[in-house]
Scaffold this active site. Structure first.
Site, short mmCIF file in Angstrom:
data_model
loop_
_atom_site.label_atom_id
_atom_site.label_comp_id
_atom_site.label_asym_id
_atom_site.label_seq_id
_atom_site.Cartn_x
_atom_site.Cartn_y
_atom_site.Cartn_z
N GLU A 183 0.82 -1.22 0.00
CA GLU A 183 0.00 0.00 0.00
C GLU A 183 0.85 1.26 0.00
OE1 GLU A 183 -3.85 2.01 2.20
OE2 GLU A 183 -2.76 0.42 3.23
N GLU A 281 -12.25 1.67 2.90
CA GLU A 281 -11.41 2.06 4.04
C GLU A 281 -11.57 3.56 4.31
OE1 GLU A 281 -7.15 0.69 5.74
OE2 GLU A 281 -7.08 1.90 3.93
#
Length: 306
Positions: A183, A281
């Site tokens: 990420e 998220e």
């Protein structure tokens, strides 16, 4: 849709959820919705006012609202019994498991860029331990955060250190069909000293590792802040993207609450043939049960592309 029209529509939706019931009783009062086109994955706590505090009731509520996936960053730290119960619930509801974080200790430590052999060893061991977690919930993806950059070491050496570590980790995951997704985090607002902040750098690393078990987690919230140009970056990096995550800018809340055109982005991802999961998220822009209804309505709006 104009903001005024959207708010009016969202309020109408929230009224439908205002019956003072909790848990599965609350869900029973709402007819099941049509599945979304894409596999948006909520997380625990996102619908606790509508479904109650019980994690299983929350997942069942998500399914009733048309969500076809679920993600849980904290899965590794949950009791084994709950992990198994989550796995069974997802299977019963025909839902897919999204990401969980696969390297808790390294994520809070020095990171992988330094090339420390002990950190590398701990990282690979933790990923190996995450295999059992993944099996309990039939997961494929685990989020990997590479940690901070080191100011007294040339960036290219740091990249080489990370590539070597990820090659060793990939060898552990490949036999199980599992994928770690790297990420990139924005360094301008949330993570000022992070090593991996841009998708092109993640692309380079994944190409060097050259494993189906090492891909990019393309979090569109972070990349809007760091580099923008989301559509073109999706196209350029697509063959190394394993997972997407969602969050509007500013605020990191649901689509339609910020500057990003998620209806366009979702259509673009859909048109590319993506069949994976898009993790939600982000937080809820509006509070309480009414806010949860508005969030669902916002996803209906951006999922309405043709």
């Amino acid at each position: 849709m104009e903001r005024r029209t959207f708010v009016k529509t969202a309020l109408s939706a929230s009224a439908a959820l205002s019956v003072p019931l909790t848990g599965r009783a609350a869900q029973a009062s709402i007819s099941k919705a049509e599945p979304f086109k894409l596999k948006y994955a909520p997380h625990l706590g996102m619908f606790k006012h509508s479904a109650g505090e019980d994690p299983i009731d929350q997942i069942k509520f998500m399914a009733d609202q048309g969500f076809r996936a679920f993600e849980d960053n904290s899965l590794s730290s949950r009791d084994v019994a709950l992990q198994e119960k989550i796995g069974k619930t997802l299977a019963d509801l025909n839902m897919e498991m999204g990401v969980f974080v696969g390297n808790w200790n390294v994520r809070r430590g020095d990171g992988l860029a330094k090339g420390d052999p002990e950190i590398r060893k701990a990282f690979v061991e933790e990923l190996a331990a995450s295999v059992d977690v993944a099996k309990r919930v039939n997961a494929t993806w685990m989020t990997i955060v590479l940690g901070n950059r080191h100011h007294r070491l040339e960036p290219d050496y740091q990249t080489a250190n990370i590539v070597e570590t990820l090659k060793q980790a990939s060898a552990v995951l490949e036999p199980h069909g599992l994928v770690m997704v790297l990420e990139p985090l924005n360094h301008l607002h949330n993570h000022p000293d992070v090593f991996l902040s841009k998708v092109p750098h993640g692309y380079l690393i994944c190409k060097a590792v050259n494993s189906p078990s090492c891909k990019i987690l393309f979090d569109m919230y972070h990349q809007q802040i760091t580099e923008g140009n989301i559509t073109q970056n999706i196209d350029m990096a697509y063959e190394e993207v394993g997972y997407f995550q969602i969050g509007d800018v500013p605020g990191r809340k649901e689509p339609t609450t910020g500057e990003m055109n998620y209806r366009h982005l979702f259509k673009h991802i859909h048109d590319k043939g993506y069949t994976g999961i898009l993790g939600m998220e982000h937080g809820n822009f509006y509070p309480d049960k009414d806010g949860e209804a508005r969030l669902i309505q916002a996803y209906r709006e951006v999922d309405s592309f043709e």
